[in-house]
Design a protein around this motif. Structure first.
Motif, PDB file in Angstrom:
ATOM      1  N   PHE A  77       0.728  -1.418  -0.107  1.00 31.44           N
ATOM      2  CA  PHE A  77      -0.065   0.102   0.061  1.00 31.44           C
ATOM      3  C   PHE A  77       0.982   1.096  -0.048  1.00 31.44           C
ATOM      4  O   PHE A  77       0.412   2.380   0.234  1.00 31.44           O
ATOM      5  CB  PHE A  77      -1.009   0.069   0.952  1.00 31.44           C
ATOM      6  CG  PHE A  77      -1.951  -0.929   1.135  1.00 31.44           C
ATOM      7  CD1 PHE A  77      -3.092  -0.888   0.351  1.00 31.44           C
ATOM      8  CD2 PHE A  77      -1.874  -2.173   1.874  1.00 31.44           C
ATOM      9  CE1 PHE A  77      -4.172  -2.031   0.423  1.00 31.44           C
ATOM     10  CE2 PHE A  77      -2.608  -3.323   1.984  1.00 31.44           C
ATOM     11  CZ  PHE A  77      -3.783  -3.244   1.135  1.00 31.44           C
ATOM     12  N   VAL A 125      -7.901  -2.461   1.682  1.00 25.28           N
ATOM     13  CA  VAL A 125      -8.373  -1.800   0.424  1.00 25.28           C
ATOM     14  C   VAL A 125      -9.779  -1.232   0.615  1.00 25.28           C
ATOM     15  O   VAL A 125      -9.966  -0.107   0.060  1.00 25.28           O
ATOM     16  CB  VAL A 125      -8.513  -3.055  -0.195  1.00 25.28           C
ATOM     17  CG1 VAL A 125      -9.514  -2.911  -1.515  1.00 25.28           C
ATOM     18  CG2 VAL A 125      -7.310  -3.595  -0.783  1.00 25.28           C
ATOM     19  N   ASP A 126     -10.288  -1.689   1.466  1.00 25.82           N
ATOM     20  CA  ASP A 126     -11.919  -1.340   1.832  1.00 25.82           C
ATOM     21  C   ASP A 126     -11.926   0.194   2.461  1.00 25.82           C
ATOM     22  O   ASP A 126     -12.447   1.114   2.247  1.00 25.82           O
ATOM     23  CB  ASP A 126     -12.796  -2.049   2.492  1.00 25.82           C
ATOM     24  CG  ASP A 126     -13.198  -3.275   1.693  1.00 25.82           C
ATOM     25  OD1 ASP A 126     -13.295  -3.237   0.524  1.00 25.82           O
ATOM     26  OD2 ASP A 126     -13.796  -4.184   2.400  1.00 25.82           O
ATOM     27  N   PHE A 128      -9.210   2.391   2.268  1.00 23.18           N
ATOM     28  CA  PHE A 128      -8.896   3.388   1.039  1.00 23.18           C
ATOM     29  C   PHE A 128     -10.062   3.835   0.498  1.00 23.18           C
ATOM     30  O   PHE A 128     -10.475   4.924  -0.023  1.00 23.18           O
ATOM     31  CB  PHE A 128      -7.676   3.064   0.310  1.00 23.18           C
ATOM     32  CG  PHE A 128      -6.150   3.113   1.047  1.00 23.18           C
ATOM     33  CD1 PHE A 128      -6.018   4.310   1.106  1.00 23.18           C
ATOM     34  CD2 PHE A 128      -5.714   1.815   1.513  1.00 23.18           C
ATOM     35  CE1 PHE A 128      -4.654   4.709   1.899  1.00 23.18           C
ATOM     36  CE2 PHE A 128      -4.509   2.077   1.941  1.00 23.18           C
ATOM     37  CZ  PHE A 128      -3.924   3.158   2.055  1.00 23.18           C
ATOM     38  N   SER A 154      -0.700  -4.485  -3.797  1.00 27.62           N
ATOM     39  CA  SER A 154      -1.709  -4.047  -2.983  1.00 27.62           C
ATOM     40  C   SER A 154      -2.190  -2.682  -3.430  1.00 27.62           C
ATOM     41  O   SER A 154      -3.419  -2.277  -3.278  1.00 27.62           O
ATOM     42  CB  SER A 154      -1.577  -4.076  -1.354  1.00 27.62           C
ATOM     43  OG  SER A 154      -1.181  -5.200  -0.999  1.00 27.62           O
ATOM     44  N   SER A 155      -1.350  -1.833  -3.685  1.00 23.61           N
ATOM     45  CA  SER A 155      -1.927  -0.582  -4.046  1.00 23.61           C
ATOM     46  C   SER A 155      -2.638  -0.609  -5.312  1.00 23.61           C
ATOM     47  O   SER A 155      -3.575   0.191  -5.584  1.00 23.61           O
ATOM     48  CB  SER A 155      -0.694   0.505  -4.272  1.00 23.61           C
ATOM     49  OG  SER A 155       0.197   1.093  -3.106  1.00 23.61           O
ATOM     50  N   THR A 158      -5.951  -1.689  -4.691  1.00 27.47           N
ATOM     51  CA  THR A 158      -6.653  -0.658  -4.227  1.00 27.47           C
ATOM     52  C   THR A 158      -7.083   0.341  -4.906  1.00 27.47           C
ATOM     53  O   THR A 158      -8.343   0.768  -5.076  1.00 27.47           O
ATOM     54  CB  THR A 158      -5.881   0.296  -3.241  1.00 27.47           C
ATOM     55  OG1 THR A 158      -5.500  -0.744  -2.115  1.00 27.47           O
ATOM     56  CG2 THR A 158      -6.820   1.355  -2.420  1.00 27.47           C
TER      57      THR A 158
END
Lengths: 960, 64
Positions: A77, A125-126, A128, A154-155, A158
């Motif tokens: 992230f 994720v949620d 963000f 992960s980014s 997201t």
């Protein structure tokens, strides 16, 4: 350093700037926009992005911007945390909370196991996506992300989630990326964005004219032909052009006279890298040394980090770095200093011999470790400095992998792969790391990679302590892909291994039970689950207890013992509530509970159980069960007659299933969709969904879902006049259910089988089916089952009174379609007897229900019955909903619209209505199409306009 | 500046590493011309060249 031209403005990019300006204009008008700026390094992507972000700020819009870095690809992230300013010290509690979530230490307590929790990743994720949505609801938002090719997975995940969530909000997502390197996650993101209407902005070399303008601005004179000829070697790459000009200026090679700049002799280096180095060679040696050390740290660094790695005082370095900043090699960016361009850093880095680079990385790793730097940062340095067998590097990579596992299992997998790569093939620890890697791959949803990793390990003679976990991992990955028989074989082999620890063995048995259940082997499933429950309870493995008890409940339910099944889920929920960290709830017990409640005719309770379970899954970040909850919610909506809402749930579940790669329950979902489509006389969609159900079923192997593929198929065949084949299809599924003991399906499909059997003259089959339905109905005493049993009997005996009794029983339940069918049968029977006074109200009731459901096919059939009997239809009930306009909105859509008008975000709406964020999104998509609007703001206006004029608007939101 | 012969002996090509020295001209012998300068990388080579030619970047020779 010699005289350097100031950074020239953007030249020759009018078309690109127009595209980006359009994107911002769209956002200003309340709509979303996505642009991916693609081009080679140095071509000017970053400057275009900076320009559009500056424009957005100038127009009062919110801007979230960040840049990914090559050496931070393993920081979960990292990009999005930077872009949204999520640091612990943030004054915004939402951002600080995300930073705290990301700082949660994940898997450093031990090896990554097959039960590793991917929850943290999805919670992040949620979180963000929630933040982005809240920002967008407050006003236009522009998200600018640079160097996506270096972004961590992960980014990227997201950004994909954010883009999906923000489809109807004023948000622009503008990303820059090079054509290479491309990791699969970036390809997926790009594909998703383009499918959703995003566009690629390909940035190419500047035209000759633009280059001439750029040179003229830099040298403050008209460039002569010699200078332009030399610069043409830069192929229109602005960075190359400015670096060349810088080098020439420093060498004093550019002579300006009479407003004209010219070079006497051009001897240009062959590449951009050498051009950059040529310019840098004029810096002082002290600065060059600092730049070399800085290049080891990556594209950006803090003075403190450089001070640590060089073992030099920060104050002294500040002076040295000032020369680099003045020479436009470095630039300050908030609290960090970064190379003005990645290519400048790369040129310095690659100019160091490999052995020197490795030595410097290793030294940086050691020094960073001494100062307590994050394991990921230390590991990255060690890994780049490591040679074969470097135990220190292996140790740091492993530690970093376990820390990253919860937030980003794919990064964990990549770190473990690198660690294993440094180990000798004969090293006994290597297989253990590779087994951990396989688990991480499976948890991250990369099933195919997990399968390959497990198989590669199992090809050799493994340590028994490694063999078991690898087989469990393989079994679960196979299960996720629907290869149930193969999965069962691996899980049973693992479960029989004496070397396996108790908890792992319990997990193997529990998943074997799950696999047997899927195959329809109820006895085997119950035996495995009992064994697993006992072993897991002894080992204190709460998750496995939940898996085992859920299987036991499903076995009871499938046998048609609904109250026993409910009791098991009650106990399982209680145990999960009591488990530390409510670990037991990481398995979707409430999905099974909700399904049992649906069958028990208690839809409100079912909906509540499913809603709560889904909320727990979302909160714990365990996403894979979400699509299961959605399918069961769709079933509840289907059964209670809210078919449009059922379709919305199904569409959301398909979308989620695609995203997380889990096709579990797809047979069921396609079956429901096919049935709705058939009743609505949309035969092509019914056919398509039935085909999909059959394909899904083939993947899973025949089992307890057979009915949900066969039932719609048989009805489609009947609709096509192929009665014999329809009966054969239905009896095939029925006989399989009988063989496997799957009694629960009898009441649902029994009446259709009886109908088809009677139409084909097979009275024996009809009677057998009726008896089976009656037995299950008697055992459970649920109105709809009683109604189904009476309907079967009434059809066989052609007894209008019994059929009316069936309708009466159904009226006590909550299944309008079943009630309508019973009414129609009873009405038709009375009509055949000439008792039209009895027939009319029943047929009227059936017609009214069909109209409300939009069941065009049933409506046409019932109207034909009326006509044949010469009955004029009585007072018409409420007609079905129109297709477009405000009146076309379903109750759930009205509820969502009302909450949108109140300014609630999708997660808040989902929470109020006990539906998922995705379902909210699907409702919005349907509403926007029906109302022909494009933004939430327009929807809010519509709600206000209609408020008070339509009773549905004032309906209780939570009533759905 | 007159003509000068510079000999570069490479131990490795990319990035370059080796030694550099000015080939003595019997007619114009200058003190220090027969000394070798070690260099590493293109940056090192460029700076070694500046050192012997007295070019714009002349200064201490980098040895990373």
């Amino acid at each position: 350093m010699g005289t350097l031209a100031p950074v020239p403005g953007i030249r020759g990019r009018a078309a690109e700037i127009a595209v980006l300006g359009d994107a911002v204009d769209r956002v200003v008008s309340g709509r979303p926009a996505v642009v991916l700026i693609e081009g080679e390094a140095g071509i000017g992507k970053t400057r275009l992005l900076a320009g559009v972000l500056e424009d957005a700020r100038g127009r009062g819009m919110q801007v979230a911007s960040g840049r990914a870095e090559e050496l931070e690809r393993t920081r979960p992230f990292g990009l999005v945390a930077t872009a949204f300013g999520c640091v612990r010290s943030s004054p915004d509690p939402r951002r600080a909370a995300i930073a705290a979530l990301l700082a949660t230490r994940g898997g450093d307590r031990g090896p990554i196991t097959v039960t590793s929790d991917p929850g943290l990743r999805f919670r992040a994720v949620d979180a963000f996506a929630d933040l982005a949505e809240e920002l967008a609801l407050a006003g236009p938002l522009v998200i600018g992300v640079d160097d996506l090719q270096w972004a961590d997975p992960s980014s990227l995940l997201t950004l994909a989630a954010v883009s999906r969530r923000l489809a109807y909000l004023p948000v622009a997502l503008i990303g820059c990326l090079r054509p290479s390197p491309r990791i699969p996650e970036l390809d997926r993101l790009a594909g998703l964005l383009l499918d959703a209407g995003g566009r690629i902005l390909a940035v190419r070399g500047l035209t000759e004219r633009a280059v001439a303008e750029l040179v003229a601005e830099a040298v403050a004179a008209v460039p002569g032909p010699g200078l332009l000829a030399g610069i043409s070697g830069a192929a229109g790459n602005p960075l190359f052009v400015t670096e060349l000009l810088g080098a020439l200026a420093q060498e004093g090679a550019i002579e300006t006279a009479g407003g004209r700049a010219e070079v006497a002799e051009v001897t240009l280096p062959p590449t951009l890298r050498l051009t950059i180095l040529r310019r840098l060679s004029f810096l002082s040696e002290d600065t060059l040394q600092a730049l070399r050390a800085a290049s080891i740290l990556g594209s950006s660094f803090t003075v403190t980090e450089l001070s640590v790695t060089m073992a030099r005082p920060a104050l002294e370095l500040s002076v040295v770095l000032a020369e680099g900043i003045a020479g436009r090699v470095l630039e300050e960016y908030g609290a960090v200093i970064r190379f003005r361009h990645d290519l400048i850093r790369d040129a310095i880095y690659e100019d160091l011999p490999l052995s020197v680079r490795r030595g410097l990385h290793r030294e940086a790793g050691q020094r960073l470790a001494q100062t307590g730097a994050p394991a990921l940062q230390v590991a990255e340095q060690f890994a780049r400095g490591a040679g074969q067998g470097d135990a220190e590097a292996i140790g740091w990579l492993t530690r970093a992998a376990r820390e990253a596992a919860a937030r980003s299992p794919d990064i964990a997998a990549s770190l473990l792969e690198r660690a294993a790569g440094l180990m000798a093939p004969a090293d006994p620890g290597r297989d253990r790391l590779l087994a951990e890697r396989a688990s991480s791959l499976m948890v991250s949803g990369r099933n195919a990679d997990a399968l390959a990793a497990c198989r590669s390990l199992l090809d050799r003679d493994l340590d028994p302590q490694v063999d078991g976990p690898v087989r469990i991992c393989l079994g679960r990955a196979l299960l996720a892909q629907g290869q149930v028989r193969d999965a069962l074989q691996e899980l049973e082999q693992a479960g029989s291994s004496p070397a396996l620890p108790g908890a792992e063995r319990a997990a193997a048995w529990a998943w074997a039970g799950f696999a047997r259940m899927s195959l329809g082997d109820l006895d085997g499933a119950a035996a495995s689950a009992e064994q697993a429950r006992s072993a897991a309870a002894s080992a204190g493995d709460h998750l496995t207890v939940s898996v085992a008890m859920t299987t036991l409940a499903r076995v009871s339910e499938s046998r048609g013992h609904l109250r026993d099944a409910l009791q098991i889920t009650d106990e399982a929920v209680h145990l999960a509530d009591e488990s530390p960290g409510r670990l037991g709830h990481r398995y979707p017990i409430r999905a099974t509970r909700g399904h049992i409640l649906i069958e028990l005719g208690r839809p409100e309770e079912a909906r509540s159980a499913l809603g709560v379970g889904m909320r727990i899954s979302e909160e714990s970040g365990v996403r894979w069960p979400l699509s299961i909850y959605q399918v069961f919610l769709a079933l509840e909506r289907f059964i209670t007659g809210e078919w449009d809402d059922a379709i919305a749930e199904l569409e959301a579940s398909f979308e989620l299933a695609d995203e997380i790669g889990s096709t579990y329950n797809h047979v069921f979902a396609h079956g429901i969709l096919s049935l709705i489509s058939l009743h609505r006389n949309d035969l092509s969609r019914a056919e398509e969904a039935a085909g999909a159900a059959a394909r899904d079923l083939a993947g899973w192997g025949s089992g307890y879902r057979t009915t949900w593929a066969a039932w719609p198929r048989a009805l489609i065949l009947e609709a096509g006049g192929e009665l014999g084949q329809a009966l054969a299809t239905m009896t095939g599924a029925w006989d399989m259910c009988a063989r496997l003991g799957l009694a629960l399906d009898y009441p649902a499909v029994g009446a259709d089988l009886v109908r088809l059997a009677l139409a084909s003259g097979d009275m024996g089959r009809a009677r057998d089916a009726s008896a089976a339905v009656t037995e299950v109905a008697a055992r459970n005493e649920v109105p709809w089952m009683t109604g189904a049993a009476l309907r079967c009997r009434g059809l066989i005996e052609d007894d209008a009174e019994i059929l009316q009794a069936a309708a009466g029983a159904c009226a006590g339940g909550s299944r309008p379609l079943g009630l309508a069918l019973a009414c129609e049968d009873a009405g038709a029977a009375f009509a055949r007897q000439g008792r039209l006074d009895r027939a009319r109200p029943l047929l009227d009731q059936a017609l009214g229900i069909y109209e409300r459901l939009g069941a065009a096919r049933d409506l046409a059939r019932a109207e034909a019955t009326l006509r044949e009997a010469g009955i004029r239809r009585g007072r018409r009930g409420t007609r079905g909903r129109p297709q477009i306009g405000w009146a076309s909105l379903t109750p759930a859509e009205h509820a969502v619209a009302g909450l949108v008008a109140e300014g609630l975000s999708n997660p808040q709406i989902g929470e109020r209505l006990y539906i998922s964020r995705r379902t909210v999104q699907t409702h919005l998509a349907h509403m926007f199409a029906k109302l022909d609007i494009a933004t939430r703001a327009q929807l809010a206006v519509d709600v206000t306009r209609h408020r008070g004029s339509d009773p549905a608007d004032t309906a209780d939101s939570a009533g759905g | 500046m007159g003509q000068m012969e510079i000999r570069i002996i490479l131990d490795r090509a990319e990035p370059p590493a080796g030694r550099l020295r000015v080939v003595p001209d019997p007619g114009h012998c200058r003190a220090g011309q027969d000394e070798e300068i070690r260099f590493t990388g293109w940056l090192g080579l460029l700076r070694a060249l500046y050192e012997v030619t007295g070019g714009p970047g002349a200064g201490s020779v980098p040895v990373p």
